[in-house]
Scaffold this motif. Structure first.
Motif, PDB file in Angstrom:
ATOM      1  N   PRO A  44      13.715 -16.018  30.260  1.00 25.85           N
ATOM      2  CA  PRO A  44      14.653 -16.529  29.260  1.00 25.85           C
ATOM      3  C   PRO A  44      14.670 -18.060  29.168  1.00 25.85           C
ATOM      4  CG  PRO A  44      15.674 -14.766  30.519  1.00 25.85           C
ATOM      5  CD  PRO A  44      14.380 -15.098  31.208  1.00 25.85           C
ATOM      6  N   LYS A  45      14.560 -18.732  30.307  1.00 21.95           N
ATOM      7  CA  LYS A  45      14.555 -20.201  30.289  1.00 21.95           C
ATOM      8  C   LYS A  45      13.284 -20.723  29.624  1.00 21.95           C
ATOM      9  CE  LYS A  45      15.309 -24.262  33.131  1.00 21.95           C
ATOM     10  NZ  LYS A  45      15.611 -24.800  34.451  1.00 21.95           N
ATOM     11  N   ILE A  46      12.138 -20.131  29.958  1.00 22.27           N
ATOM     12  CA  ILE A  46      10.874 -20.529  29.315  1.00 22.27           C
ATOM     13  C   ILE A  46      10.979 -20.299  27.811  1.00 22.27           C
ATOM     14  CG2 ILE A  46       8.430 -19.886  29.015  1.00 22.27           C
ATOM     15  CD1 ILE A  46       8.802 -21.576  31.461  1.00 22.27           C
ATOM     16  N   SER A  47      11.528 -19.161  27.413  1.00 24.13           N
ATOM     17  CA  SER A  47      11.647 -18.848  25.986  1.00 24.13           C
ATOM     18  C   SER A  47      12.532 -19.856  25.250  1.00 24.13           C
ATOM     19  CB  SER A  47      12.169 -17.428  25.791  1.00 24.13           C
ATOM     20  OG  SER A  47      11.194 -16.499  26.216  1.00 24.13           O
ATOM     21  N   ARG A  48      13.606 -20.301  25.889  1.00 23.56           N
ATOM     22  CA  ARG A  48      14.465 -21.314  25.265  1.00 23.56           C
ATOM     23  C   ARG A  48      13.707 -22.625  25.057  1.00 23.56           C
ATOM     24  NH1 ARG A  48      18.300 -19.162  28.717  1.00 23.56           N
ATOM     25  NH2 ARG A  48      18.076 -20.855  30.207  1.00 23.56           N
ATOM     26  N   HIS A  49      12.947 -23.033  26.075  1.00 25.92           N
ATOM     27  CA  HIS A  49      12.155 -24.260  25.949  1.00 25.92           C
ATOM     28  C   HIS A  49      11.077 -24.107  24.878  1.00 25.92           C
ATOM     29  CE1 HIS A  49      13.948 -26.663  29.083  1.00 25.92           C
ATOM     30  NE2 HIS A  49      13.840 -25.659  29.944  1.00 25.92           N
ATOM     31  N   LEU A  50      10.443 -22.956  24.835  1.00 25.36           N
ATOM     32  CA  LEU A  50       9.410 -22.718  23.816  1.00 25.36           C
ATOM     33  C   LEU A  50      10.010 -22.751  22.411  1.00 25.36           C
ATOM     34  CD1 LEU A  50       7.367 -19.968  25.657  1.00 25.36           C
ATOM     35  CD2 LEU A  50       6.550 -22.263  25.057  1.00 25.36           C
ATOM     36  N   ALA A  51      11.211 -22.217  22.261  1.00 25.08           N
ATOM     37  CA  ALA A  51      11.878 -22.257  20.951  1.00 25.08           C
ATOM     38  C   ALA A  51      12.121 -23.709  20.530  1.00 25.08           C
ATOM     39  CB  ALA A  51      13.194 -21.483  21.002  1.00 25.08           C
ATOM     40  N   GLN A  52      12.515 -24.550  21.467  1.00 20.14           N
ATOM     41  CA  GLN A  52      12.718 -25.965  21.148  1.00 20.14           C
ATOM     42  C   GLN A  52      11.403 -26.638  20.771  1.00 20.14           C
ATOM     43  OE1 GLN A  52      15.040 -26.727  24.873  1.00 20.14           O
ATOM     44  NE2 GLN A  52      16.316 -27.931  23.482  1.00 20.14           N
ATOM     45  N   LEU A  53      10.348 -26.310  21.499  1.00 20.97           N
ATOM     46  CA  LEU A  53       9.044 -26.910  21.206  1.00 20.97           C
ATOM     47  C   LEU A  53       8.498 -26.442  19.858  1.00 20.97           C
ATOM     48  CD1 LEU A  53       7.591 -26.714  24.804  1.00 20.97           C
ATOM     49  CD2 LEU A  53       8.131 -28.819  23.527  1.00 20.97           C
ATOM     50  N   ARG A  54       8.803 -25.196  19.482  1.00 18.77           N
ATOM     51  CA  ARG A  54       8.427 -24.717  18.143  1.00 18.77           C
ATOM     52  C   ARG A  54       9.253 -25.429  17.079  1.00 18.77           C
ATOM     53  NH1 ARG A  54       9.128 -19.701  20.183  1.00 18.77           N
ATOM     54  NH2 ARG A  54      10.808 -19.319  18.726  1.00 18.77           N
ATOM     55  N   ALA A  55      10.547 -25.594  17.330  1.00 16.38           N
ATOM     56  CA  ALA A  55      11.424 -26.274  16.367  1.00 16.38           C
ATOM     57  C   ALA A  55      10.973 -27.716  16.143  1.00 16.38           C
ATOM     58  CB  ALA A  55      12.870 -26.227  16.844  1.00 16.38           C
ATOM     59  N   CYS A  56      10.473 -28.369  17.176  1.00 18.87           N
ATOM     60  CA  CYS A  56       9.946 -29.737  17.061  1.00 18.87           C
ATOM     61  C   CYS A  56       8.558 -29.746  16.423  1.00 18.87           C
ATOM     62  CB  CYS A  56       9.819 -30.386  18.439  1.00 18.87           C
ATOM     63  SG  CYS A  56      11.342 -30.663  19.304  1.00 18.87           S
ATOM     64  N   GLN A  57       8.003 -28.598  16.239  1.00 19.75           N
ATOM     65  CA  GLN A  57       6.652 -28.409  15.696  1.00 19.75           C
ATOM     66  C   GLN A  57       5.567 -28.981  16.603  1.00 19.75           C
ATOM     67  OE1 GLN A  57       6.937 -29.854  11.620  1.00 19.75           O
ATOM     68  NE2 GLN A  57       7.427 -27.770  10.953  1.00 19.75           N
ATOM     69  N   LEU A  58       5.843 -28.971  17.909  1.00 20.29           N
ATOM     70  CA  LEU A  58       4.804 -29.349  18.870  1.00 20.29           C
ATOM     71  C   LEU A  58       3.911 -28.156  19.185  1.00 20.29           C
ATOM     72  CD1 LEU A  58       6.686 -31.607  21.429  1.00 20.29           C
ATOM     73  CD2 LEU A  58       5.098 -32.284  19.643  1.00 20.29           C
ATOM     74  N   LEU A  59       4.513 -26.966  19.192  1.00 21.26           N
ATOM     75  CA  LEU A  59       3.759 -25.753  19.488  1.00 21.26           C
ATOM     76  C   LEU A  59       3.845 -24.775  18.329  1.00 21.26           C
ATOM     77  CD1 LEU A  59       4.754 -24.930  23.194  1.00 21.26           C
ATOM     78  CD2 LEU A  59       2.810 -26.268  22.369  1.00 21.26           C
ATOM     79  N   GLU A  60       2.836 -23.934  18.261  1.00 20.37           N
ATOM     80  CA  GLU A  60       2.797 -22.828  17.302  1.00 20.37           C
ATOM     81  C   GLU A  60       2.536 -21.560  18.105  1.00 20.37           C
ATOM     82  OE1 GLU A  60       0.736 -22.665  13.161  1.00 20.37           O
ATOM     83  OE2 GLU A  60      -0.753 -22.100  14.670  1.00 20.37           O
ATOM     84  N   ASP A  61       3.080 -20.455  17.648  1.00 22.15           N
ATOM     85  CA  ASP A  61       2.896 -19.201  18.378  1.00 22.15           C
ATOM     86  C   ASP A  61       2.161 -18.181  17.532  1.00 22.15           C
ATOM     87  OD1 ASP A  61       4.987 -18.770  16.584  1.00 22.15           O
ATOM     88  OD2 ASP A  61       6.036 -17.408  17.909  1.00 22.15           O
ATOM     89  N   ARG A  62       1.613 -17.203  18.231  1.00 20.70           N
ATOM     90  CA  ARG A  62       1.019 -16.031  17.589  1.00 20.70           C
ATOM     91  C   ARG A  62       1.305 -14.835  18.475  1.00 20.70           C
ATOM     92  NH1 ARG A  62      -3.631 -13.814  19.663  1.00 20.70           N
ATOM     93  NH2 ARG A  62      -4.620 -15.044  21.294  1.00 20.70           N
TER      94      ARG A  62
END
Length: 119
Positions: A44-62
């Motif tokens: 859950p903590k990793i997922s929260r950080h990943l959501a922030q990184l997606r919101a900043c548009q630093l990361l993209e997911d598939r």
């Protein structure tokens, strides 16, 4: 994409997020379970950080089956990509333990087996 320096550094103002971005940049793509193992942080903590990184548009997911994989956003500005690259290269000692845990997982598909079965 219009990413400003303050937005980039604000997004990276957390050690876990920096480690995630540097690992993803180093490996090209990582799934959530690989990040939880490497960082020794709950899903859950990793997922929260990943959501922030997606919101900043630093990361993209598939999504692939039940897993979600992350990579640097393909439209990340060159200057921001260079900041990530140089930071990773200049701080290999800081990232060594984290990268070592990831390496202990083995290569894919060995890593995939440690993450659990596909459904």
């Amino acid at each position: 994409m219009n990413l400003s320096p303050p937005e980039l550094f604000k997004c990276l103002a957390d050690e876990t997020r920096v480690r995630i971005v540097l690992l993803v940049a180093r490996e090209a793509e990582l799934c959530v379970c690989e990040l939880t193992e490497a960082l020794e942080v709950s899903q859950p903590k990793i997922s929260r950080h990943l959501a922030q990184l997606r919101a900043c548009q630093l990361l993209e997911d598939r999504r692939q089956g039940q897993w979600v994989y992350y990579r640097l956003h393909p439209q990340l500005p060159d200057w921001a990509r260079e900041v990530v690259k140089v930071t990773g290269q200049a701080n290999t000692d800081w990232l060594m333990e984290t990268a070592g845990r990831l390496a202990q997982m083995g290569d894919r598909p060995t890593r995939a087996a440690r993450c659990g079965p596909l459904t």
